[in-house]
Design a protein around this motif. Structure first.
Motif, PDB file in Angstrom:
ATOM      1  N   ASN A   1       7.795  10.777   1.698  1.00 36.00           N
ATOM      2  CA  ASN A   1       6.713  11.597   1.112  1.00 36.00           C
ATOM      3  C   ASN A   1       6.780  11.583  -0.416  1.00 36.00           C
ATOM      4  O   ASN A   1       5.749  11.538  -1.090  1.00 36.00           O
ATOM      5  CB  ASN A   1       6.821  13.050   1.595  1.00 36.00           C
ATOM      6  CG  ASN A   1       6.486  13.185   3.076  1.00 36.00           C
ATOM      7  OD1 ASN A   1       5.988  12.255   3.698  1.00 36.00           O
ATOM      8  ND2 ASN A   1       6.779  14.339   3.648  1.00 36.00           N
TER       9      ASN A   1
ATOM     10  N   LYS B   1       5.384   8.319  -1.789  1.00 38.80           N
ATOM     11  CA  LYS B   1       3.913   8.266  -1.723  1.00 38.80           C
ATOM     12  C   LYS B   1       3.283   9.216  -2.743  1.00 38.80           C
ATOM     13  O   LYS B   1       2.317   8.883  -3.413  1.00 38.80           O
ATOM     14  CB  LYS B   1       3.431   8.622  -0.313  1.00 38.80           C
ATOM     15  CG  LYS B   1       3.772   7.531   0.708  1.00 38.80           C
ATOM     16  CD  LYS B   1       3.052   7.739   2.020  1.00 38.80           C
ATOM     17  CE  LYS B   1       3.326   9.087   2.551  1.00 38.80           C
ATOM     18  NZ  LYS B   1       2.488   9.611   3.556  1.00 38.80           N
TER      19      LYS B   1
ATOM     20  N   TYR C   1       3.430   5.480  -5.150  1.00 37.07           N
ATOM     21  CA  TYR C   1       3.972   4.171  -4.767  1.00 37.07           C
ATOM     22  C   TYR C   1       3.808   3.921  -3.268  1.00 37.07           C
ATOM     23  O   TYR C   1       3.667   4.852  -2.477  1.00 37.07           O
ATOM     24  CB  TYR C   1       5.458   4.081  -5.133  1.00 37.07           C
ATOM     25  CG  TYR C   1       5.694   4.105  -6.621  1.00 37.07           C
ATOM     26  CD1 TYR C   1       5.570   2.949  -7.380  1.00 37.07           C
ATOM     27  CD2 TYR C   1       6.008   5.301  -7.269  1.00 37.07           C
ATOM     28  CE1 TYR C   1       5.768   2.984  -8.762  1.00 37.07           C
ATOM     29  CE2 TYR C   1       6.206   5.337  -8.638  1.00 37.07           C
ATOM     30  CZ  TYR C   1       6.086   4.174  -9.373  1.00 37.07           C
ATOM     31  OH  TYR C   1       6.268   4.200 -10.731  1.00 37.07           O
ATOM     32  N   LYS C   2       3.925   2.647  -2.924  1.00 39.41           N
ATOM     33  CA  LYS C   2       3.867   2.252  -1.510  1.00 39.41           C
ATOM     34  C   LYS C   2       5.316   2.083  -1.030  1.00 39.41           C
ATOM     35  O   LYS C   2       6.078   1.340  -1.668  1.00 39.41           O
ATOM     36  CB  LYS C   2       3.121   0.913  -1.448  1.00 39.41           C
ATOM     37  CG  LYS C   2       2.986   0.328  -0.081  1.00 39.41           C
ATOM     38  CD  LYS C   2       2.219  -0.995  -0.177  1.00 39.41           C
ATOM     39  CE  LYS C   2       2.711  -1.899   0.924  1.00 39.41           C
ATOM     40  NZ  LYS C   2       2.546  -3.298   0.677  1.00 39.41           N
TER      41      LYS C   2
ATOM     42  N   THR D   1       3.785   7.740   7.530  1.00 37.86           N
ATOM     43  CA  THR D   1       4.849   7.112   6.728  1.00 37.86           C
ATOM     44  C   THR D   1       4.518   5.663   6.369  1.00 37.86           C
ATOM     45  O   THR D   1       5.232   5.038   5.599  1.00 37.86           O
ATOM     46  CB  THR D   1       6.183   7.093   7.505  1.00 37.86           C
ATOM     47  OG1 THR D   1       6.037   6.215   8.634  1.00 37.86           O
ATOM     48  CG2 THR D   1       6.612   8.465   7.954  1.00 37.86           C
ATOM     49  N   LYS D   2       3.473   5.129   6.995  1.00 35.60           N
ATOM     50  CA  LYS D   2       3.069   3.735   6.806  1.00 35.60           C
ATOM     51  C   LYS D   2       4.147   2.758   7.297  1.00 35.60           C
ATOM     52  O   LYS D   2       4.179   1.603   6.873  1.00 35.60           O
ATOM     53  CB  LYS D   2       2.718   3.439   5.339  1.00 35.60           C
ATOM     54  CG  LYS D   2       1.558   4.269   4.810  1.00 35.60           C
ATOM     55  CD  LYS D   2       1.022   3.669   3.525  1.00 35.60           C
ATOM     56  CE  LYS D   2      -0.320   4.155   3.092  1.00 35.60           C
ATOM     57  NZ  LYS D   2      -0.556   5.562   3.017  1.00 35.60           N
TER      58      LYS D   2
END
Ligand SMILES: Cc1ncc(COP(=O)(O)O)c(C=O)c1O
Length: 395
Positions: free
Chosen positions: A83, A86, A90-91, A352-353
């Motif tokens: 978290n 993000k 940022y990724k 969370t990708k």
């Protein structure tokens, strides 16, 4: 008394007494004293926050924006770390863990470094040191910022050098269950960035944390006595009297704004910080017992005399069965690092990708159990735990 791995495991009588006094008094000098000691230990400037996640977010926000937008993190991690990445814009780029099952695979890391890599976070999971010298070489070669996550790894070393001192920045957590715990708190350490903590708001409801420390300390011995402790903790938690370690919003991917570290909670963390050497010595001793007694029964990592051992991980098939068996014997093993590559397992993984592909981390999530090493665990209790595990496996 039952054995708990969570539930403010590091609180003893002195912490309960400090928490009680803190309801009425607080000493503004506490943070100054703490800062001076941290500076001596790490030779970096300390910046206090309400938590490790806030310290990380501030470090990432403190980086100059140079157009690179990726931060590397290992895939067996806690949602609040993701978290923060993000929220700072940022990724997250996930690296698998290696054969240890808990720390980063250098092979996979090399594949994940790109021209977009701005920073990476090294976790030293459960206080077991990652190969930080190898990682540091890569960060120098590719010129990105190195952050050590010391949430589990206070006082751990690698090649006899203190973890945290290898990097551009590091952060500690004093959250509940950590090596040093004041229920909530954290610190960022860096020489490379100037962070501004002067405008941070204090956290809401400090009293809830003080109350939690006192209540858990008093209720735990009676947990199973007509379920008195159990019922009380359950009711207070349902009524919202106990602070949540991870909120529902955080489970859905949201990072709260950083707040300041309360001097009332800092008094408890500083008290434990001053005893940190003994704390780690004792944890290593308990880890040694677990390793000696269990290495022929379950998979465990070799004993590492440089680790801080916030927990001692073991790997088994069907960990839920062992977990339930131990619970029947009033031993609550740590559940928060089980069941998901990004923990806790109750999060929304889509936020969370994480797109899969970290096979070792996925295996860890399904096979790990961690054993307690906190101050309630005497060598005798550690032996009792290992005996029960051996009984479970028919050894
Ligand atoms: C590996 C790791 N990093 C960072 C954090 C964040 O620490 P805090 O709980 O103080 O925000 C945690 C704990 O939640 C953690 O387990």
């Amino acid at each position: 008394m039952p054995i708990f791995t969570d539930f403010t495991p590091n609180m003893g009588r002195s912490e309960i007494s400090i928490a009680f006094k803190s309801f009425f008094f607080s000493n503004k000098k506490t943070l100054k004293r703490f800062a001076a000691s941290l500076k001596r230990e790490y030779d970096m400037t300390p910046y206090f926050y309400d938590s490790g996640r806030s310290a990380l977010l501030s470090i990432l926000e403190g980086l100059k924006n140079d157009g690179r937008n990726e931060v590397i993190v290992q895939s067996y991690t806690c949602v609040v770390v993701v978290n923060a990445i993000k929220a700072a814009g940022y990724k997250p780029v996930y690296v698998d863990v290696d054969e240890s099952g808990i720390n980063m695979s250098i092979k996979d890391l090399k594949k994940k470094i790109t021209k977009q890599t701005r920073a990476m976070i090294v976790q030293h999971t459960f206080g077991i040191p990652d190969q930080i010298d190898e990682i540091k070489k890569l960060t120098k070669e590719h010129k990105f910022f190195l952050i050590e996550d010391l949430a589990h790894a206070i006082r751990a070393t690698y090649k006899e050098k203190l973890l945290g001192t290898y990097s551009d920045a590091a952060f500690l957590s004093f959250g509940s269950g950590k090596i040093i715990s004041s229920s909530r708190g954290g610190v960022a350490l860096t020489k490379r960035l100037k962070l501004d903590t002067s405008e941070l708001n204090p956290i809401d409801n400090v009293w809830k944390h003080l109350y939690k420390i006192i209540l858990f300390g008093l209720a735990k011995p009676f947990y199973y006595f007509f379920s008195l402790g159990k019922i009380k903790i359950y009711l207070l938690s349902k009524l919202g009297f106990l602070p949540k370690v991870i909120t529902e919003n955080e489970k859905n991917g949201y990072a709260p704004a950083p707040h300041s570290f309360s001097p009332k909670l800092a008094a408890i963390a500083l008290h434990q910080w001053r005893r940190r050497k003994n704390n780690i010595k004792r944890r290593r001793n308990i880890a040694k017992i677990y390793h000696k007694e269990l290495k022929d029964t379950v998979r465990c990592l070799p004993f590492n005399p440089e680790a801080a051992y916030m927990r001692f991980p073991i790997f088994v098939d069907n960990p839920e069965k062992l977990f339930a068996f131990m619970k029947k014997h009033h031993i609550m093993l740590g559940a928060e690092w089980m069941g998901s590559v990004i923990v806790p397992s109750s999060i929304d993984l889509r936020a969370t990708k994480y797109k899969g592909g970290c096979k070792n981390a996925e295996k860890t999530a399904l096979t790990i159990i961690n054993l307690p090493t906190d101050r309630q665990i005497t060598p005798k209790k550690a032996e009792k735990i290992t005996q029960l595990i051996k009984t479970f496996y028919g050894n």
